[in-house]
Design a protein around this motif. Structure first.
Motif, PDB file in Angstrom:
ATOM      1  N   ALA A   1     -16.784 -27.058  15.324  1.00 31.63           N
ATOM      2  CA  ALA A   1     -17.931 -26.866  16.202  1.00 31.63           C
ATOM      3  C   ALA A   1     -18.599 -28.180  16.598  1.00 31.63           C
ATOM      4  O   ALA A   1     -19.276 -28.242  17.609  1.00 31.63           O
ATOM      5  N   PHE A   2     -18.439 -29.240  15.801  1.00 33.70           N
ATOM      6  CA  PHE A   2     -19.182 -30.465  16.116  1.00 33.70           C
ATOM      7  C   PHE A   2     -18.294 -31.694  16.195  1.00 33.70           C
ATOM      8  O   PHE A   2     -18.192 -32.330  17.241  1.00 33.70           O
ATOM      9  N   ALA A   3     -17.609 -32.028  15.089  1.00 30.66           N
ATOM     10  CA  ALA A   3     -16.894 -33.304  15.032  1.00 30.66           C
ATOM     11  C   ALA A   3     -15.855 -33.442  16.142  1.00 30.66           C
ATOM     12  O   ALA A   3     -15.665 -34.522  16.707  1.00 30.66           O
ATOM     13  N   ALA A   4     -15.167 -32.324  16.484  1.00 31.94           N
ATOM     14  CA  ALA A   4     -14.108 -32.403  17.482  1.00 31.94           C
ATOM     15  C   ALA A   4     -14.654 -32.669  18.872  1.00 31.94           C
ATOM     16  O   ALA A   4     -13.914 -33.043  19.771  1.00 31.94           O
ATOM     17  N   LYS A   5     -15.973 -32.472  19.065  1.00 29.18           N
ATOM     18  CA  LYS A   5     -16.525 -32.572  20.423  1.00 29.18           C
ATOM     19  C   LYS A   5     -17.306 -33.855  20.661  1.00 29.18           C
ATOM     20  O   LYS A   5     -17.709 -34.120  21.787  1.00 29.18           O
TER      21      LYS A   5
END
Lengths: 226, 192
Positions: free
Chosen positions: A138-142
């Motif tokens: 939900a966060f690191a990949a974006k």
């Protein structure tokens, strides 16, 4: 599961101490500690929360290990996310997380063998902590590596904070001690119930009832003032 | 033989995976709003547990003796691929069930009960038959806990509880009571 998040809009201003942080990196850190606290608000990573919080030392060790894995996997995932095919991304994230968990497991076993023995299989079980996969997806990949690390630090600190609080209550009442130091004296009759499994559910349950009570109280006061 | 029966009873009741060992709590709190979904997910979990038990036993016996530090990584790959296989099989043969389970099926991957089973079966050195019995006991225990919780939560839905108890707090207190009931079986001893 999502029930508490509905109240965030009303409770946000009171939760952040002082003026709202200006920089996004600082905001990323604070969000994990307070508004989106993994244990108290998001209900992620419940298994380690319950299983290892019977003594304060175990709680802190589990919190720090999770912090380490969150930061490490967040950094790697944010760096490699755009080169990974969409279909295999979950498997890749899990493998990155598992690598860091193995590292944390080895480091803990080398530095604090007693705690490592007490945590037992719950150390490798950090892999299955939904908090880690949740933050990676939900966060690191974006986002970029800096924000991913900041988010990992925030979530990790929030997790450590909740675990320390729960385990301090449970160790104090269940054992009369904190970090192994006897605090309540020999005349204190330990509440054995608190260090057993039902005590874990009950402690977090009462903490959440209290938190909901505070939110409700503030909401009513705000309504009366308006 | 009595050893097998003991492993089964011990995993099902005395050391119930969810209520006493704290494994699989995410689905325990997330998926227990309706009893129908709860026990279906429990059975899907049981199936994945069985696959994992076999996979972990094969890995332990033939591969991981030389490389124990790869255990966590190897197990999670087994679990992830096991869930993938179950997902494909259910989609092909039981499309209705597949739609009902929805997102919860892939989420079994991050259910700590599955990985926990592989780790416990390793640390207790179970052989293949013992591992299978262990997996069935764990799966049925999980299903039992999920259905109990779901039935209670269905009743709470229609009850008039205080405002502060309408969220997770009350659910956790209920879980504490259930866990206390299961602690009553502890008098039977525990299998190590």
């Amino acid at each position: 599961m999502t029930a508490i998040t509905t109240d965030q809009s009303t409770s946000t201003p009171e939760f952040v101490p002082g003026t709202p942080p200006p920089a996004t990196v600082v905001a990323d850190i604070w969000r994990g500690i307070l508004r989106e606290n993994p244990v108290m608000v998001q209900f992620l990573g419940m298994c380690p929360t319950m299983a290892v919080t019977n003594t304060l030392a175990n709680g802190i060790a589990m919190g720090m290990a999770t912090l380490f894995v969150l930061v490490g996997s967040g950094l790697i995932v944010s760096l490699v996310a755009k080169y990974i095919a969409h279909e295999v991304r979950i498997t890749t994230y899990i493998l990155v997380i598992a690598t860091f968990v193995t590292l944390a497991d080895m480091i803990l076993a080398a530095t604090f063998p007693d705690i490592s023995k007490a945590l037992g299989p719950f150390m490798p079980l950090i892999v299955a902590n939904c908090l880690l996969l949740g933050r990676a997806e939900a966060f690191a990949a974006k986002v970029g590596p800096v924000r991913a690390v900041a988010d990992g630090v925030g979530m990790g600190l929030g997790f450590t904070f909740s675990l320390s609080l729960l385990s301090a209550i449970r160790e104090l009442l269940g054992n009369g001690s904190l970090l192994g130091y006897d605090l309540l004296g020999p005349r204190f009759e330990p509440w054995v119930f608190m260090v057993m499994p039902p005590g874990g559910f009950l402690t977090l349950g009462i903490a959440l009832l209290g938190l909901a009570g505070i939110i409700e109280f503030r909401r009513r006061r705000a309504e009366r003032a308006a | 033989m009595s050893n097998l029966a003991w492993i089964f009873v011990s995993t099902l009741l005395v050391n119930n995976f969810t209520l006493v060992m704290f494994l699989g709590l995410c689905s325990f709190f997330g998926v227990t709003a309706k009893i129908e979904t709860a026990w279906r997910l429990g059975l899907a979990n049981t199936f994945v547990l069985l696959l994992t038990a076999v996979g972990a036993w094969v890995l332990n016996t033939y591969v991981l003796m030389q490389t124990p530090f790869l255990r966590t990584i190897a197990f999670i790959v087994v679990v992830a691929s096991g869930v993938q296989i179950v997902e494909m099989a259910v989609k092909k043969h039981f499309p209705v069930l597949f739609r009902q389970l929805g997102i919860y099926l892939p989420l079994i991957t991050t259910n700590c009960a599955i990985l926990g089973l592989a780790l416990f079966q390793t640390s207790r050195r179970y052989n293949l038959i013992e591992s299978l019995v262990f997996a069935i006991g764990a799966g049925l225990g999980l299903t039992l806990a999920l259905s109990l919780m779901a039935s209670i939560r269905e009743r709470i839905e229609v009850a008039d509880v205080p405002v502060i108890a309408r969220r997770m707090g009350l659910v956790l207190v209920v879980a504490s009571c259930l866990s206390m009931a299961f602690m009553g079986f502890a008098g039977m001893g525990s299998a190590q």
